[in-house]
Scaffold this motif. Sequence first.
Motif, PDB file in Angstrom:
ATOM      1  N   MET A  72     -22.436 137.230  53.586  1.00  0.00           N
ATOM      2  CA  MET A  72     -22.568 138.688  53.650  1.00  0.00           C
ATOM      3  C   MET A  72     -23.903 139.109  54.247  1.00  0.00           C
ATOM      4  SD  MET A  72     -20.975 139.083  49.858  1.00  0.00           S
ATOM      5  CE  MET A  72     -21.484 137.389  49.555  1.00  0.00           C
ATOM      6  N   GLU A  73     -23.907 140.274  54.892  1.00  0.00           N
ATOM      7  CA  GLU A  73     -25.129 140.837  55.466  1.00  0.00           C
ATOM      8  C   GLU A  73     -25.947 141.551  54.381  1.00  0.00           C
ATOM      9  OE1 GLU A  73     -26.106 140.564  58.641  1.00  0.00           O
ATOM     10  OE2 GLU A  73     -24.329 139.374  59.161  1.00  0.00           O
ATOM     11  N   VAL A  74     -27.240 141.738  54.639  1.00  0.00           N
ATOM     12  CA  VAL A  74     -28.096 142.472  53.716  1.00  0.00           C
ATOM     13  C   VAL A  74     -27.688 143.945  53.705  1.00  0.00           C
ATOM     14  CG1 VAL A  74     -30.456 143.135  53.122  1.00  0.00           C
ATOM     15  CG2 VAL A  74     -30.015 140.904  54.192  1.00  0.00           C
ATOM     16  N   PRO A  75     -27.378 144.520  52.522  1.00  0.00           N
ATOM     17  CA  PRO A  75     -26.965 145.934  52.464  1.00  0.00           C
ATOM     18  C   PRO A  75     -28.136 146.874  52.776  1.00  0.00           C
ATOM     19  CG  PRO A  75     -26.395 144.739  50.443  1.00  0.00           C
ATOM     20  CD  PRO A  75     -27.347 143.881  51.211  1.00  0.00           C
ATOM     21  N   ASP A  76     -27.811 148.080  53.182  1.00  0.00           N
ATOM     22  CA  ASP A  76     -28.842 149.080  53.468  1.00  0.00           C
ATOM     23  C   ASP A  76     -29.336 149.768  52.198  1.00  0.00           C
ATOM     24  OD1 ASP A  76     -28.735 148.643  56.226  1.00  0.00           O
ATOM     25  OD2 ASP A  76     -27.033 150.008  56.456  1.00  0.00           O
ATOM     26  N   GLU A  77     -28.438 150.003  51.249  1.00  0.00           N
ATOM     27  CA  GLU A  77     -28.784 150.734  50.030  1.00  0.00           C
ATOM     28  C   GLU A  77     -29.734 149.895  49.167  1.00  0.00           C
ATOM     29  OE1 GLU A  77     -28.999 152.450  46.348  1.00  0.00           O
ATOM     30  OE2 GLU A  77     -27.746 150.657  46.493  1.00  0.00           O
ATOM     31  N   GLU A  78     -30.781 150.538  48.620  1.00  0.00           N
ATOM     32  CA  GLU A  78     -31.867 149.803  47.966  1.00  0.00           C
ATOM     33  C   GLU A  78     -31.401 148.974  46.775  1.00  0.00           C
ATOM     34  OE1 GLU A  78     -36.353 150.579  46.113  1.00  0.00           O
ATOM     35  OE2 GLU A  78     -35.076 152.281  46.654  1.00  0.00           O
ATOM     36  N   GLU A  79     -30.606 149.572  45.888  1.00  0.00           N
ATOM     37  CA  GLU A  79     -30.177 148.835  44.699  1.00  0.00           C
ATOM     38  C   GLU A  79     -29.273 147.663  45.077  1.00  0.00           C
ATOM     39  OE1 GLU A  79     -27.796 149.514  40.489  1.00  0.00           O
ATOM     40  OE2 GLU A  79     -28.644 151.240  41.519  1.00  0.00           O
ATOM     41  N   GLU A  80     -28.374 147.879  46.045  1.00  0.00           N
ATOM     42  CA  GLU A  80     -27.500 146.796  46.494  1.00  0.00           C
ATOM     43  C   GLU A  80     -28.298 145.693  47.173  1.00  0.00           C
ATOM     44  OE1 GLU A  80     -24.378 148.305  48.923  1.00  0.00           O
ATOM     45  OE2 GLU A  80     -23.489 149.529  47.334  1.00  0.00           O
ATOM     46  N   ALA A  81     -29.338 146.077  47.907  1.00  0.00           N
ATOM     47  CA  ALA A  81     -30.194 145.085  48.561  1.00  0.00           C
ATOM     48  C   ALA A  81     -30.929 144.245  47.518  1.00  0.00           C
ATOM     49  CB  ALA A  81     -31.188 145.777  49.489  1.00  0.00           C
ATOM     50  N   TYR A  82     -31.381 144.912  46.455  1.00  0.00           N
ATOM     51  CA  TYR A  82     -32.065 144.179  45.383  1.00  0.00           C
ATOM     52  C   TYR A  82     -31.119 143.136  44.775  1.00  0.00           C
ATOM     53  CZ  TYR A  82     -34.716 143.232  41.123  1.00  0.00           C
ATOM     54  OH  TYR A  82     -35.400 142.602  40.112  1.00  0.00           O
ATOM     55  N   GLN A  83     -29.877 143.528  44.509  1.00  0.00           N
ATOM     56  CA  GLN A  83     -28.896 142.604  43.943  1.00  0.00           C
ATOM     57  C   GLN A  83     -28.601 141.457  44.911  1.00  0.00           C
ATOM     58  OE1 GLN A  83     -25.737 145.395  43.195  1.00  0.00           O
ATOM     59  NE2 GLN A  83     -26.520 145.971  41.177  1.00  0.00           N
ATOM     60  N   TYR A  84     -28.570 141.785  46.202  1.00  0.00           N
ATOM     61  CA  TYR A  84     -28.326 140.770  47.239  1.00  0.00           C
ATOM     62  C   TYR A  84     -29.412 139.698  47.186  1.00  0.00           C
ATOM     63  CZ  TYR A  84     -27.759 138.814  51.963  1.00  0.00           C
ATOM     64  OH  TYR A  84     -27.572 137.971  53.038  1.00  0.00           O
ATOM     65  N   PHE A  85     -30.670 140.133  47.137  1.00  0.00           N
ATOM     66  CA  PHE A  85     -31.778 139.181  47.156  1.00  0.00           C
ATOM     67  C   PHE A  85     -31.917 138.455  45.818  1.00  0.00           C
ATOM     68  CE2 PHE A  85     -33.185 141.786  50.814  1.00  0.00           C
ATOM     69  CZ  PHE A  85     -33.337 140.750  51.734  1.00  0.00           C
ATOM     70  N   SER A  86     -31.587 139.139  44.718  1.00  0.00           N
ATOM     71  CA  SER A  86     -31.571 138.466  43.423  1.00  0.00           C
ATOM     72  C   SER A  86     -30.574 137.312  43.452  1.00  0.00           C
ATOM     73  CB  SER A  86     -31.192 139.459  42.316  1.00  0.00           C
ATOM     74  OG  SER A  86     -30.968 138.793  41.092  1.00  0.00           O
ATOM     75  N   ALA A  87     -29.392 137.565  44.003  1.00  0.00           N
ATOM     76  CA  ALA A  87     -28.360 136.526  44.105  1.00  0.00           C
ATOM     77  C   ALA A  87     -28.791 135.412  45.057  1.00  0.00           C
ATOM     78  CB  ALA A  87     -27.039 137.142  44.569  1.00  0.00           C
ATOM     79  N   LEU A  88     -29.488 135.773  46.142  1.00  0.00           N
ATOM     80  CA  LEU A  88     -29.961 134.759  47.086  1.00  0.00           C
ATOM     81  C   LEU A  88     -30.990 133.850  46.411  1.00  0.00           C
ATOM     82  CD1 LEU A  88     -29.976 133.533  49.894  1.00  0.00           C
ATOM     83  CD2 LEU A  88     -31.632 135.285  50.600  1.00  0.00           C
ATOM     84  N   LYS A  89     -31.852 134.435  45.589  1.00  0.00           N
ATOM     85  CA  LYS A  89     -32.829 133.624  44.854  1.00  0.00           C
ATOM     86  C   LYS A  89     -32.112 132.640  43.926  1.00  0.00           C
ATOM     87  CE  LYS A  89     -36.984 134.005  41.952  1.00  0.00           C
ATOM     88  NZ  LYS A  89     -38.014 134.928  41.433  1.00  0.00           N
ATOM     89  N   ILE A  90     -31.090 133.120  43.229  1.00  0.00           N
ATOM     90  CA  ILE A  90     -30.302 132.241  42.367  1.00  0.00           C
ATOM     91  C   ILE A  90     -29.696 131.104  43.186  1.00  0.00           C
ATOM     92  CG2 ILE A  90     -28.228 132.078  40.920  1.00  0.00           C
ATOM     93  CD1 ILE A  90     -30.479 133.496  39.491  1.00  0.00           C
ATOM     94  N   ALA A  91     -29.138 131.444  44.348  1.00  0.00           N
ATOM     95  CA  ALA A  91     -28.511 130.433  45.209  1.00  0.00           C
ATOM     96  C   ALA A  91     -29.517 129.363  45.628  1.00  0.00           C
ATOM     97  CB  ALA A  91     -27.897 131.096  46.441  1.00  0.00           C
ATOM     98  N   LEU A  92     -30.731 129.791  45.973  1.00  0.00           N
ATOM     99  CA  LEU A  92     -31.757 128.837  46.409  1.00  0.00           C
ATOM    100  C   LEU A  92     -32.255 127.977  45.249  1.00  0.00           C
ATOM    101  CD1 LEU A  92     -33.735 131.171  48.842  1.00  0.00           C
ATOM    102  CD2 LEU A  92     -32.269 129.238  49.460  1.00  0.00           C
ATOM    103  N   VAL A  93     -32.345 128.573  44.059  1.00  0.00           N
ATOM    104  CA  VAL A  93     -32.713 127.796  42.868  1.00  0.00           C
ATOM    105  C   VAL A  93     -31.690 126.686  42.640  1.00  0.00           C
ATOM    106  CG1 VAL A  93     -32.853 127.869  40.341  1.00  0.00           C
ATOM    107  CG2 VAL A  93     -33.994 129.628  41.696  1.00  0.00           C
ATOM    108  N   VAL A  94     -30.396 127.041  42.671  1.00  0.00           N
ATOM    109  CA  VAL A  94     -29.340 126.062  42.416  1.00  0.00           C
ATOM    110  C   VAL A  94     -29.285 125.038  43.549  1.00  0.00           C
ATOM    111  CG1 VAL A  94     -26.870 125.748  42.004  1.00  0.00           C
ATOM    112  CG2 VAL A  94     -28.041 127.728  41.044  1.00  0.00           C
TER     113      VAL A  94
END
Length: 699
Positions: free
Chosen positions: A550-572
């Motif tokens: 998925m692409e990075v969303p424009d909306e701030e809260e959705e973008a925050y969730q996107y990057f939070s999930a990406l951090k989780i993915a990189l941790v795993v």
Amino acid sequence: MNSVDVSDLPVEDGVREVLRKRGIVTLNPVQSEAIEKGLLEGKRLLLTSPTGSGKTLIAELGIISHLRRGGARAIYVTPLRALTSEKYNTFKDWELLNFKVGITSGDYDTDDAFLSRYDIVVTTYEKLDSLWRHGPKWLKEADYFVLDEFHYLNDGKRGPVVESVAVRAKRRNLLALSATISNSRDIASWLNAEPVTTNWRPVPLKEGILVADKRIAVTYSDGTSVQLKGTDGILAYTRKVVGEGGQVLVFRNSRKMAETTAWKIAELEFNLKKKEIEELASRLEEVEDAGSSEKSDLIELLRKGVAFHHAGLSKGLRDVIEDGFRRRLIKVITATPTLAAGVNLPARAVVVGDIYRFNRKILGYQEEISVMEYKQMSGRAGRPGFDSEGEAVIVVRNKRDAERVAKKYILSPPEPLESKLGNESAFYSFLLGLASEDATEESVRSMTNEVFLDKEIVKTYVENGILWLRENGFFGEGVKLTKFGRKVADLYINPFTAKTIKDVLSMSGPENCDIPYLHMLALTPDGPLASIGKAEEEDLLDSSPCATFMEVPDEEEEAYQYFSALKIALVVHDWIEEVEEDAILSKYGLGSGDLRSIVETMDWLTYSGYQVSLALDWESHAEIMLKLNKRVSDGVKEELLDLVRVPGVGRKRGRLLYENGLRKPEDLIMDPGKVKSLLGDKIGERIVKEAARIIGGVL
């Protein structure tokens, strides 16, 4: 209220024997009132009383009397795994009367048939909710339910599950237990139970406001006050209490604040039992599921009689700290509010250091804690058998706030309990759960009318929910589950999680990189959360070995969730690439408890992704997900998967064996001497035997 002598109870001698072994010769006023209101005759009750007032024993007596009257099976439900283990150990005493006690939590894709052997089952709300979807015969036979910590109905995350369980449980014999509920009559009416409410505490509670201004003073609700010396209110108050022989729990609104406060308090001089403290420090050093920097920090603090406690710590670390505090070796624990709900850990005094907390959904926004949260924290004040009085103080920065804070938190009842089923995610999951019990559309609609949510709101959610579940492939005709819907219900994942998996994978081909799959799963409603700073976002994108689905969303809260999930993915990703645990914790700013929680959740979600892919006949995606699930479970590269099947061979031992030419279970059996030379005689011998067992070999 009067107390009842155990010898006067209308119970058999075996019950009295269990109580006497615990040193209980009289029941306290709360327990006595429950019996007076019909507990032993199976009367349905909603009992609300302060923390530490003996509600667990009330549940035990209710369960045993029910089973003695010919009841089939009793289920005791708690909101937290830590509480489940604690209650299980308590209930084991009743095996003296030949009642078998079982426990279950986690692992949602099973019916736990083994529990048919037990008379009393201790579990969590989530686990029980998932079990009802599988419909095991042993659960259908259960006819007595104890719903503990029922005020969790008000919890945004767990509340919908508590309500879902209550809707089913209230059709059987029921006992609900809670701290103070301001609308207990409404709740009792909904549960078809009689309210029993008391404010009795085993140790009286004295509450006050600590003003940390130019002069430090505590003003209590009874009108008395005390002046303290110093420049820091929390330190001054803690010095006073510990100097008088007490212990202190200090609650702060973040992990960082809890840790910072612990280091400040450690500068105070406490009278400690040095030998016992060193033994405790040695135990902490031996904890295996923790990072080295965490252990070194905590050991240094322990030697000062202080520790911090929060969800970022591993279970092993928390267990040692809690044991040290119960044994009165540790004088002060600084903690986040999760400790107040999850552990029976009383202290002479409780300090509520912050009435504000950050709202993660609204970035940068602070909100006041609820009155119920304050009651949970202050309820830990007062150690039965040690203190004649407990104290709870709230820290404010100036006198202007003191009166308002006292009025809100000390002089007011907690907020009324409300339904938390009023959102699509929670209600649609509830509908799916009801339908999974081979129900008709008529019976599903009937059951939804039994929730605590406003009936007009329910009507809208039912109509919209059935339509949504049908349009998205969960329901076929009526509310009959499709193959996909049945699998999602059994897995106990949110239907919006399943929809995300289905939608994303339907538009994506198989990927050789694991990041897109991990990111997708972490971005679902069931995914774990990670805190991120704005500066981290670019680094996360740059450090990802491949693009996400998925692409990075424009909306701030959705973008925050996107990057939070990406951090989780990189941790795993680092975890399954066998990066050292200390390096992962340092790189991502995590605690060992965070890593364990992330791995556990992603283990469940990768397994769920595999099963959903199978249900949708997407074999290529299913194959990738299965391999990913096995790697997440053990934290290994693909080449070690065969070796770590052997019990006792984890990621570290597996890598050591592999690098020395022992790459399959068969290799371990063929060269036991080499295994022992690498792992030591005792461990090596055990692992060789396990290898032989799993491949059917004989030594």
